[in-house]
Design a protein around this motif. Sequence first.
Motif, PDB file in Angstrom:
ATOM      1  N   TYR A 103       0.827  -1.211   0.000  1.00  6.82           N
ATOM      2  CA  TYR A 103       0.000   0.000   0.000  1.00  6.82           C
ATOM      3  C   TYR A 103       0.865   1.266   0.000  1.00  6.82           C
ATOM      4  CZ  TYR A 103      -3.611   3.319   1.508  1.00  6.82           C
ATOM      5  OH  TYR A 103      -4.470   4.379   1.599  1.00  6.82           O
ATOM      6  N   ASP A 104       1.892   1.295   0.879  1.00  8.43           N
ATOM      7  CA  ASP A 104       2.671   2.519   1.076  1.00  8.43           C
ATOM      8  C   ASP A 104       3.769   2.715   0.043  1.00  8.43           C
ATOM      9  OD1 ASP A 104       1.219   3.246   3.304  1.00  8.43           O
ATOM     10  OD2 ASP A 104       2.614   2.334   4.738  1.00  8.43           O
ATOM     11  N   VAL A 105       4.294   1.602  -0.487  1.00  9.26           N
ATOM     12  CA  VAL A 105       5.468   1.705  -1.351  1.00  9.26           C
ATOM     13  C   VAL A 105       5.142   1.358  -2.802  1.00  9.26           C
ATOM     14  CG1 VAL A 105       7.831   0.915  -1.746  1.00  9.26           C
ATOM     15  CG2 VAL A 105       6.974   1.186   0.600  1.00  9.26           C
ATOM     16  N   GLU A 106       4.685   0.143  -3.027  1.00 14.71           N
ATOM     17  CA  GLU A 106       4.524  -0.317  -4.403  1.00 14.71           C
ATOM     18  C   GLU A 106       3.415   0.420  -5.156  1.00 14.71           C
ATOM     19  OE1 GLU A 106       4.779  -4.441  -5.253  1.00 14.71           O
ATOM     20  OE2 GLU A 106       5.799  -4.927  -3.376  1.00 14.71           O
ATOM     21  N   TYR A 107       2.346   0.784  -4.457  1.00 10.65           N
ATOM     22  CA  TYR A 107       1.215   1.428  -5.130  1.00 10.65           C
ATOM     23  C   TYR A 107       1.015   2.875  -4.677  1.00 10.65           C
ATOM     24  CZ  TYR A 107       0.214  -3.476  -6.142  1.00 10.65           C
ATOM     25  OH  TYR A 107       0.313  -4.788  -6.552  1.00 10.65           O
ATOM     26  N   ARG A 108       2.068   3.489  -4.159  1.00 13.15           N
ATOM     27  CA  ARG A 108       1.890   4.817  -3.550  1.00 13.15           C
ATOM     28  C   ARG A 108       1.510   5.894  -4.566  1.00 13.15           C
ATOM     29  NH1 ARG A 108       7.288   3.910  -4.048  1.00 13.15           N
ATOM     30  NH2 ARG A 108       8.664   5.580  -4.811  1.00 13.15           N
ATOM     31  N   PHE A 109       1.802   5.672  -5.842  1.00 10.93           N
ATOM     32  CA  PHE A 109       1.475   6.682  -6.851  1.00 10.93           C
ATOM     33  C   PHE A 109       0.092   6.469  -7.467  1.00 10.93           C
ATOM     34  CE2 PHE A 109       6.224   6.540  -7.076  1.00 10.93           C
ATOM     35  CZ  PHE A 109       6.439   7.788  -6.496  1.00 10.93           C
ATOM     36  N   GLU A 110      -0.610   5.462  -7.031  1.00 11.08           N
ATOM     37  CA  GLU A 110      -1.960   5.199  -7.540  1.00 11.08           C
ATOM     38  C   GLU A 110      -2.982   6.009  -6.733  1.00 11.08           C
ATOM     39  OE1 GLU A 110      -2.639   3.509 -10.097  1.00 11.08           O
ATOM     40  OE2 GLU A 110      -1.320   1.777 -10.341  1.00 11.08           O
ATOM     41  N   PRO A 111      -4.133   6.371  -7.327  1.00 11.38           N
ATOM     42  CA  PRO A 111      -5.209   6.987  -6.547  1.00 11.38           C
ATOM     43  C   PRO A 111      -5.665   6.057  -5.423  1.00 11.38           C
ATOM     44  CG  PRO A 111      -5.632   7.152  -8.906  1.00 11.38           C
ATOM     45  CD  PRO A 111      -4.476   6.231  -8.745  1.00 11.38           C
ATOM     46  N   LEU A 112      -6.260   6.618  -4.401  1.00  7.47           N
ATOM     47  CA  LEU A 112      -6.523   5.876  -3.167  1.00  7.47           C
ATOM     48  C   LEU A 112      -7.383   4.635  -3.367  1.00  7.47           C
ATOM     49  CD1 LEU A 112      -7.007   8.786  -0.623  1.00  7.47           C
ATOM     50  CD2 LEU A 112      -5.189   7.090  -0.662  1.00  7.47           C
ATOM     51  N   MET A 113      -8.479   4.751  -4.077  1.00  5.47           N
ATOM     52  CA  MET A 113      -9.340   3.581  -4.244  1.00  5.47           C
ATOM     53  C   MET A 113      -8.685   2.533  -5.142  1.00  5.47           C
ATOM     54  SD  MET A 113     -11.906   3.805  -2.303  1.00  5.47           S
ATOM     55  CE  MET A 113     -11.104   4.836  -1.083  1.00  5.47           C
ATOM     56  N   LYS A 114      -7.861   2.991  -6.073  1.00  5.02           N
ATOM     57  CA  LYS A 114      -7.150   2.025  -6.907  1.00  5.02           C
ATOM     58  C   LYS A 114      -6.072   1.313  -6.088  1.00  5.02           C
ATOM     59  CE  LYS A 114      -6.670   2.800 -11.269  1.00  5.02           C
ATOM     60  NZ  LYS A 114      -6.245   3.313 -12.594  1.00  5.02           N
ATOM     61  N   ARG A 115      -5.433   2.045  -5.155  1.00  7.74           N
ATOM     62  CA  ARG A 115      -4.469   1.397  -4.266  1.00  7.74           C
ATOM     63  C   ARG A 115      -5.154   0.304  -3.449  1.00  7.74           C
ATOM     64  NH1 ARG A 115      -1.561   6.343  -1.247  1.00  7.74           N
ATOM     65  NH2 ARG A 115      -0.480   4.680  -0.112  1.00  7.74           N
ATOM     66  N   ARG A 116      -6.321   0.639  -2.940  1.00  6.92           N
ATOM     67  CA  ARG A 116      -7.096  -0.351  -2.162  1.00  6.92           C
ATOM     68  C   ARG A 116      -7.406  -1.575  -3.015  1.00  6.92           C
ATOM     69  NH1 ARG A 116     -12.382  -1.482  -2.506  1.00  6.92           N
ATOM     70  NH2 ARG A 116     -13.439  -2.418  -0.706  1.00  6.92           N
ATOM     71  N   ASP A 117      -7.905  -1.328  -4.241  1.00  4.46           N
ATOM     72  CA  ASP A 117      -8.275  -2.446  -5.112  1.00  4.46           C
ATOM     73  C   ASP A 117      -7.056  -3.287  -5.498  1.00  4.46           C
ATOM     74  OD1 ASP A 117     -10.853  -1.529  -4.973  1.00  4.46           O
ATOM     75  OD2 ASP A 117     -10.810  -0.512  -6.928  1.00  4.46           O
ATOM     76  N   ARG A 118      -5.914  -2.625  -5.709  1.00  2.00           N
ATOM     77  CA  ARG A 118      -4.703  -3.356  -6.067  1.00  2.00           C
ATOM     78  C   ARG A 118      -4.254  -4.264  -4.920  1.00  2.00           C
ATOM     79  NH1 ARG A 118      -1.406  -1.217 -10.244  1.00  2.00           N
ATOM     80  NH2 ARG A 118      -2.779  -0.798 -12.016  1.00  2.00           N
ATOM     81  N   VAL A 119      -4.287  -3.726  -3.693  1.00  2.00           N
ATOM     82  CA  VAL A 119      -3.878  -4.533  -2.545  1.00  2.00           C
ATOM     83  C   VAL A 119      -4.830  -5.707  -2.351  1.00  2.00           C
ATOM     84  CG1 VAL A 119      -3.541  -4.562  -0.040  1.00  2.00           C
ATOM     85  CG2 VAL A 119      -2.673  -2.645  -1.393  1.00  2.00           C
ATOM     86  N   LEU A 120      -6.128  -5.460  -2.417  1.00  2.00           N
ATOM     87  CA  LEU A 120      -7.104  -6.538  -2.239  1.00  2.00           C
ATOM     88  C   LEU A 120      -6.964  -7.603  -3.327  1.00  2.00           C
ATOM     89  CD1 LEU A 120     -10.263  -4.499  -1.160  1.00  2.00           C
ATOM     90  CD2 LEU A 120      -8.882  -6.017   0.277  1.00  2.00           C
ATOM     91  N   ALA A 121      -6.697  -7.164  -4.549  1.00  2.00           N
ATOM     92  CA  ALA A 121      -6.496  -8.134  -5.630  1.00  2.00           C
ATOM     93  C   ALA A 121      -5.258  -8.984  -5.365  1.00  2.00           C
ATOM     94  CB  ALA A 121      -6.359  -7.394  -6.961  1.00  2.00           C
ATOM     95  N   ARG A 122      -4.263  -8.360  -4.782  1.00  2.00           N
ATOM     96  CA  ARG A 122      -3.037  -9.103  -4.481  1.00  2.00           C
ATOM     97  C   ARG A 122      -3.250 -10.074  -3.317  1.00  2.00           C
ATOM     98  NH1 ARG A 122       2.780  -6.132  -4.946  1.00  2.00           N
ATOM     99  NH2 ARG A 122       4.113  -7.969  -4.629  1.00  2.00           N
ATOM    100  N   VAL A 123      -4.062  -9.663  -2.336  1.00  2.00           N
ATOM    101  CA  VAL A 123      -4.411 -10.572  -1.236  1.00  2.00           C
ATOM    102  C   VAL A 123      -5.165 -11.777  -1.791  1.00  2.00           C
ATOM    103  CG1 VAL A 123      -5.788 -10.831   0.868  1.00  2.00           C
ATOM    104  CG2 VAL A 123      -4.442  -8.751   0.504  1.00  2.00           C
TER     105      VAL A 123
END
Length: 717
Positions: A352-372
């Motif tokens: 969340y903090d490093v790999e997707y830090r340049f993504e918009p907030l909801m996209k960061r959330r979706d990226r992390v959840l997809a990775r989980v």
Amino acid sequence: MEISVQNAYDEEMKRLEDTFTEINRQLAELKNIPPYTGHDHTEQVLDSIRDSRRRSLAVAQTEPYFGRLDFQEAGQEQPTPLYIGKVGVEKDTTLQLLVVDWRAPVASLFYSYTGGLDPVEYDSPDGLVAGLVYLKRNLVIRKQILQRVVDTFDRTGNNMAVTDEFLLYRLGENKDNKLRDIVSTIQSEQDSIIRAVKNSAMLIQGVAGSGKTTVALHRLAYLLYQYRDQVRAERMIIFAPNRMFLDYISGVLPELGVGDIQQTTFADWALELLEQEVKLVDPVEQLRYWFQTGPARPIMDDSAAGRFKGSVRFMQWLEQAIGQYEASAAPKTDFSPWAGAKLSQQTMQEWYDVEYRFEPLMKRRDRVLARVKRWLEMELDKVWETSLKKDYKKNGSARLREFTKSWMGYTPFSFYKELFQTASKAKFLTAELYNEIPQELLASTEALLKKKRVMPEDLAALLYIRSKFVGIHGDLTFDHTVIDEAQDFSPFQVALLNLHTRNQSFTILGDLSQGIHAYMGIRKWEEFTALFEEGKTAYFQLNRSYRSTLEIIYFANEVLKLGLEQPVALAVPVFRSGDAVNIVQVEEAALIPSLIAAIHKLQTGDITTVAVLARTEARSEALFKQLNAAGLPVNLISAGQQHYEGGISIVPTFMSKGLEFDAVMIMDVDGLNYPATEQDAKLLYVGCTRALHSLQLWHTATASPLIETIQGDFVVR
């Protein structure tokens, strides 16, 4: 007709006939080439070029040009006649320019030249080009007929200075229900704005009738011509005050051969981006509230909700709230789908903090959840026993759903609503941040949001949250943004649009003296200039008014001086004289018959469009019913209306801004409806400056203090 004038007319008739012959020949050739419908890229490009030529020639077919400039470039033996038109036309066989596009560099001389014998110069792609002007000639061509030839400068004759004869002729024409282009009468100060460089925020303070809107529209056409490789029409946007104003200006760009530019209001644009998740509080009710009369009239000051929510400070407040959400959004626990399997909170936090830090907030959330979810699938792949794998999959899916719910996904509206909960429920606000919002504003906003209703001042906030949550994609970035009636925009709105606009490329125009929506607008232009980078703004002031007669301008200026402590600018009229402004006092019982008689008298002359302006919408509706019942053909213009029909219109004064009429009759100009306040002076000024040729102010009670002491040859009572 004098011999010299007749010779000029005959010369231009011959030139016009030759031009029409060539245009018609080229059009006929192009029409004989069928449209290409195949898939070959080269042929598609050629077909597009032919289509563009067809459209340009169609524009030139009835009125190919409007001006002539004989210019002798330094080093040349003879001057070259240059004919200036809305589009350029070349002679097919020789590529000789028959008509120069008004946006071409050399055409700038036609607008900037103000007379004199000294050399002049223009800026070309190859550098400065100097030379002498020998002739400047204005031409009026209507439906292929040469109607007028006016020499405004002739180096070889007696006319040694540019005169305003042609301008006055055009200004004296009556108006219909649409704004028209001014390409044949662009003045030097207007031309400098139109041709200014692209990548800066231009702020234009222009008095009523200075041509602000038409200048901005012509600037768009110029930018598309000058920067054709950098800007696209579909990536330009105009924000207008209301839909009726959009209808009123709708003809200008097509007349200039420009299409596909987005034209909208800020509210319509915002609601579409928010996918209609919220509804706007009825704007008619809002306007009725702010423009009511009498003691219940609201005070328009900085305490108004619109001023606070439109401020940069509110934008910063939201940014802090979003920052607090961002810091607390990611899960604070490990994810364990079954005993022995664990995805650490630290790992997810790093995603969340490093790999997707340049993504918009909801996209960061979706990226992390997809990775989980992907991690869970990989863990399941490690299990070989079928029944155990089935249980793990069931339990893992259930825990993933719970985990996802714990990391709530927000829409802009649901997050905004969360911010306006009571203090005990405010998830993302520190006590200090929560207490910064006035309590009455918290309560009123919370009550509206529960019904999924928002005020106009909430829209910029919602779009700002949207930009943080989902980002601003390419199709929502603009090559150039025009904001008309910008004095009624808030700093927050402009700051938001700056996020959507490349290279801070803006044309922002308005008039602080017409700032009748002070409950949400600005007080000074510095509120906008502070939003842009240093050196990225330019300020222009247009003080010359081309709309109204000098009598009307003098009168309107007096209204401002009586109501405003320090007007930002007073209009300087073009020397076009007309009837004195008429202040009419009648008994209440005689008002309607007298009004009808006055309208009939106006219509016996050259007046075609008449506006009867009333202080409120309720008063407009009452006058409409009375005049309609008396057999007068009238149109009622109300808030939310999308079309202006021309003829005789009954209009609330606040709805008339941006429009113009041959004659204006302002009703009820008394102390109740127009007391001596800054806000009412601005409103009355707006009403007065809608008139081109005739202005009347009517009252039955004691005259307003804004007009009762005005004296001079320009007013009669």
